[in-house]
Design a protein around this motif. Structure first.
Motif, PDB file in Angstrom:
ATOM      1  N   HIS A 230     -18.691  17.220 -47.498  1.00 44.22           N
ATOM      2  CA  HIS A 230     -17.559  18.042 -47.901  1.00 44.22           C
ATOM      3  C   HIS A 230     -17.367  19.177 -46.900  1.00 44.22           C
ATOM      4  O   HIS A 230     -17.970  20.234 -47.020  1.00 44.22           O
ATOM      5  CB  HIS A 230     -17.766  18.595 -49.304  1.00 44.22           C
ATOM      6  N   ASN A 231     -16.511  18.923 -45.933  1.00 42.53           N
ATOM      7  CA  ASN A 231     -16.236  19.889 -44.876  1.00 42.53           C
ATOM      8  C   ASN A 231     -15.020  20.720 -45.271  1.00 42.53           C
ATOM      9  O   ASN A 231     -13.895  20.216 -45.317  1.00 42.53           O
ATOM     10  CB  ASN A 231     -15.993  19.141 -43.561  1.00 42.53           C
ATOM     11  N   LEU A 232     -15.228  21.987 -45.548  1.00 39.66           N
ATOM     12  CA  LEU A 232     -14.129  22.847 -45.981  1.00 39.66           C
ATOM     13  C   LEU A 232     -13.087  23.067 -44.885  1.00 39.66           C
ATOM     14  O   LEU A 232     -11.924  23.345 -45.175  1.00 39.66           O
ATOM     15  CB  LEU A 232     -14.679  24.203 -46.433  1.00 39.66           C
ATOM     16  N   ASP A 233     -13.504  22.958 -43.633  1.00 37.74           N
ATOM     17  CA  ASP A 233     -12.595  23.221 -42.518  1.00 37.74           C
ATOM     18  C   ASP A 233     -11.721  22.032 -42.158  1.00 37.74           C
ATOM     19  O   ASP A 233     -10.841  22.144 -41.307  1.00 37.74           O
ATOM     20  CB  ASP A 233     -13.393  23.648 -41.281  1.00 37.74           C
ATOM     21  N   ASP A 234     -11.975  20.904 -42.793  1.00 37.76           N
ATOM     22  CA  ASP A 234     -11.193  19.698 -42.503  1.00 37.76           C
ATOM     23  C   ASP A 234     -10.028  19.605 -43.483  1.00 37.76           C
ATOM     24  O   ASP A 234     -10.060  18.836 -44.443  1.00 37.76           O
ATOM     25  CB  ASP A 234     -12.093  18.467 -42.596  1.00 37.76           C
TER      26      ASP A 234
END
Length: 405
Positions: free
Chosen positions: A197-201
């Motif tokens: 879970h990449n918040l920046d993507d």
């Protein structure tokens, strides 16, 4: 001075019986290592929970347009309407932000010959403020962007790296599916919240643009983020929002909610429950290891008492009292378990990162982990060493000397 001499004698005895000392220390070390990992895992889980709450916002609440049943079965529900959002604004003046959101994963964005699959979020001008997520370059979304259904977007750092590795993305046009969208801002880097879970993507667009031109939604949103003035009353606000939404959706008593509320309290409960199963498993293993270590200690010390009867007799004959013998043997037991405690803490320090790597489990070692481990080790030494120590203290000096001769 007498106490110091007794401690010296105890330490010399430990060194003299090295094999016994190794078995006792290792058996205690395994149990203490497990206990150390338990404490570190528990502290790590709570630390992670409160870190997530700080990021989520202690004054925030997320209202999702899906029920628990729909979430469990994988069905998609969108029970929150645009009218619901406006009604929430009117009904809760204590909520200084009411921000609707619609989102979808697997959206292809492209720039020239580069493509990337990302997550699209449609929202209003208060998105970055509602998540305390500042725009570091460019500008934020505005009310004019929302009302005019403009083709503009904020992008995360991952998209910058994927589509614009060598140039400034501000002002450039990218394609979101087949829609040309201008990049007007870049969100601050946030990192990840867990595995995968990449918040920046992500790409953030006006909700009107996203709903009408990409998501094909007319009047329903997937979530509403609310932030309240008084974070101390969040449980009260949660109950009020639940009652308000049930009334608006005409749900009868006994009917389940057709929505879901995520609050800081729910985040903490989830992470603590996640920790619980592992803590119980490792805890039982650690306690069993300590009990086994205690029995090993008791048996070896009882054997040691039989072997050292002549030594006990000589000490008693030159003036040693029963409590001196008791204290010496008890000191030996505690010294061995304390040594095992130190080794166990080292095992915990080595095993913790392995658990973190293998299971993505949060670990936090502190003085509490060491203190609990040493307390448990000392407790094992006292509880299981007291009987052999009493047996040694009860040896009659004359009979002991005779056996030695």
């Amino acid at each position: 001075m007498r106490l110091w001499l007794q401690l010296e004698d105890a330490w010399r005895a430990v060194r003299a019986y090295r094999l016994r000392a190794v078995f006792c220390a290792l058996s205690v070390a395994l149990g203490v290592g497990a206990i150390t990992i338990i404490v570190a895992a528990t502290e790590g889980a709570y630390k992670r929970a409160y870190d997530i709450v700080d990021r989520f916002g202690p004054d925030a609440m997320l209202l999702l347009g899906e029920s628990e049943e729909a979430r469990a079965t994988g069905r998609r529900e969108r029970s929150i309407t645009v009218e619901d959002v406006e009604a929430l604004r009117q009904a809760f003046p204590t909520a200084y932000l009411v921000v609707p959101m619609s989102f979808r994963g697997g959206i292809i964005v492209s720039y020239r010959n580069r493509k990337h699959q990302t997550r699209l979020t449609g929202t209003t001008a208060d998105y970055s403020l509602s998540w305390s997520w500042p725009v570091t370059d460019g500008r934020d979304l505005t009310e004019q962007d929302i009302k005019g259904m403009r083709n503009v977007a904020l992008i995360g750092r991952t998209i910058v790296q994927e589509l614009f590795p060598d140039e400034d993305p501000l002002g450039k046009s990218i394609f979101v599916r087949n829609l040309a969208v201008q990049v007007v801002g870049i969100l601050e880097e946030r990192g990840t919240t867990g595995p995968g879970h990449n918040l920046d993507d992500r790409i953030v667009m006006p909700i009107t643009t996203a709903m009408k031109k990409i998501l094909n939604e007319k009047d329903r949103v997937q979530a509403v983020r609310l932030r309240f003035v008084d974070p101390k009353r969040m449980e009260h606000f949660e109950a009020e929002v639940r009652q308000f939404m049930r009334k608006r959706h005409q749900l009868q008593e006994g009917q389940p909610d057709d929505f879901r509320i995520v609050s800081p309290k729910e985040i903490i409960k989830f992470l603590v429950a996640l920790t619980g199963s592992l803590v119980v498993f490792i805890g039982i293993t650690g306690l069993l290891s300590l009990v086994v270590a205690g029995f090993v200690l008791a048996n070896l010390f009882l054997l040691s008492v039989s072997e050292r009867i002549p030594e006990i007799g000589i000490r008693r004959s030159v003036g040693a009292r029963r409590r001196d013998i008791l204290f010496q043997f008890l000191s030996e037991a505690v010294a061995l378990t304390a040594l095992g405690g130190v080794l166990g803490f080292g095992i915990g320090l080595l095993g913790g990162p392995l658990l973190k790597t293998a299971a993505e489990f949060p670990m936090h070692f502190s003085w509490r982990a060491f203190a609990v481990g040493m307390f448990m080790a000392t407790l094992v030494g006292v509880l299981f060493g007291i009987q052999p120590a009493r047996k040694a203290a009860a040896v009659h000096p004359i009979e002991a000397v005779r056996k030695g001769s």
